[in-house]
Design a protein around this motif. Structure first.
Motif: not given
Length: 405
Positions: A287, A304, A306
């Motif tokens: 991300k 993280e 996405e």
């Protein structure tokens, strides 16, 4: 293999003209009758007499030098040829041809030609990457011309990069394949079609020195692209980073990330007849992409992720008559997941394989697959070398070939 075949070689001005001499020799040794047209610039590198000796035919350099008063030379040569090769092709002649300019013997003959024309560029790497040259090549692709991609290596200008004229042996091999396809029961089953193939992995950057990727070697995608080209298609290969050589006669677009691959495929999609998505595209990307190298810390770290855009689903949603073929690399419940993807993503065919099998793992030279079709097709192929398998798959899909052994 090339006995009684008429090859017209158009030689334009660049240091790679010396390779064109070797090409005449190779084609002649393979049985072809070769005639040569040279631009004035080409004669500054190699004398016409050299080509005359190698081809045992007159060499043409001047539109107004009519060697036979009973014919018009440039029309007669265009009609005589079974195949025309422009090698080396300079940026100048590519630009002229893309814009319909006929101001010398080479370009006048090319505009009068009805035979297939293959263009083998040779130029400085920066010239080859120039927007004007890229635009002209793209226009010629759309007009039906085929390109023999230049190779990478040390260039005469001192640079190292893409721009070297493909080797005469490789060009001769490509010509032999072109004519040998005419001896099969399914000659040119993809002739007149534009096929876009994706291949290899994508890389999703974490920081300037790290990325997320997968184990895809690109071998199956490259095999599918080569098979499509052999069966007569104008072939565009959109490839992630791999260590494979692009097959001769195929236009390659090199990409890195899933977003890059999506953009490149969509740029070709409207004019494509077939899209084969063999690439192993990342489903997720970081991300946050760090501008500097992430430093080591005490303890664990969390990245993280996405979702990336689903390329195959996007193509299925935008499909307007294209034949859309996907791949499904699975580790379990292969048939179930493949059929689900076929329906969910609006595909025409899906080629599924179990990557846990010894003969189907990433990087292997063989593959074991099952072809599923929207029309109810379900055909299993045993362990087969990937290039041979690619031909079997395309013949089965487009030629109705039933011998799947």
């Amino acid at each position: 293999m090339l006995k009684n075949k008429h090859i017209l070689l158009c030689v334009t001005g660049g240091i790679a003209v010396y390779k064109a001499v070797a090409l005449v020799s190779k084609l002649s040794q393979a049985g072809a009758e070769v005639k040569v047209i040279m631009t004035e610039s080409a004669t500054q590198f190699v004398a016409p007499l050299t080509f005359q000796v190698m081809s045992r035919n007159d060499v043409y350099t001047d539109t107004f030098d009519e060697k036979d008063s009973s014919v018009i030379a440039h029309i007669d040569l265009a009609d005589w040829a079974d195949l025309i090769i422009v090698a080396p092709a300079t940026a100048n002649v590519i630009g002229k041809l893309a814009n319909g300019i006929a101001d010398d013997m080479v370009t006048t003959t090319l505009l009068a030609a009805t035979a297939d024309v293959w263009i083998a560029p040779a130029m400085n790497v920066h010239m080859y990457d120039h927007p004007a040259v890229i635009r002209n090549i793209d226009r010629l692709h759309k007009d039906g011309y085929r390109f023999i991609e230049p190779s990478e290596g040390f260039l005469a200008c001192g640079y190292v990069g893409k721009g070297r004229l493909e080797e005469p042996e490789r060009i001769t091999e490509l010509v032999e394949r072109h004519f040998s396809e005419g001896n099969h029961s399914e000659p040119g089953i993809l002739a007149g079609k534009k096929v876009v193939v994706t291949a290899g992995p994508t890389r999703e950057r974490i920081d300037p020195v790290r990325y997320l990727s997968n184990f895809s070697s690109g071998k199956m995608g490259y095999a599918m692209a080569e098979a499509a080209s052999r069966l007569g298609a104008e072939t565009v290969l959109v490839s992630g980073p791999v260590g494979l050589e692009v097959p001769a006669g195929i236009r390659a677009v090199q990409v890195e990330s899933a977003a890059d691959m999506l953009d490149s495929v969509l740029a070709e999609y409207a004019t494509a007849d077939v899209v084969i998505k063999a690439a192993a595209v990342a489903d997720y990307r970081p991300k946050t992409v760090h501008g500097g190298k992430m430093k080591k810390q005490d303890g664990d770290s969390v990245i993280e992720l996405e979702r990336t855009t689903d390329i195959l689903k996007t193509l299925g949603e935008q499909k307007e008559g294209q034949c859309l073929i996907g791949f499904a690399a699975e580790t379990d419940r292969v048939a179930e997941y493949a059929r689900g993807k076929l329906e969910r993503k609006n595909l025409d065919y899906i080629i599924a394989n179990d990557v846990t099998a010894p003969t189907g793992v990433f990087g292997s030279d063989t593959n074991v697959v099952t072809l599923f079709g929207r029309d109810g097709t379900e055909v299993s192929f045993p362990a087969t070398e990937k290039k041979a398998l690619a031909l079997k798959l395309l013949r089965r899909i487009f030629g109705g070939e039933r011998d799947d052994r």
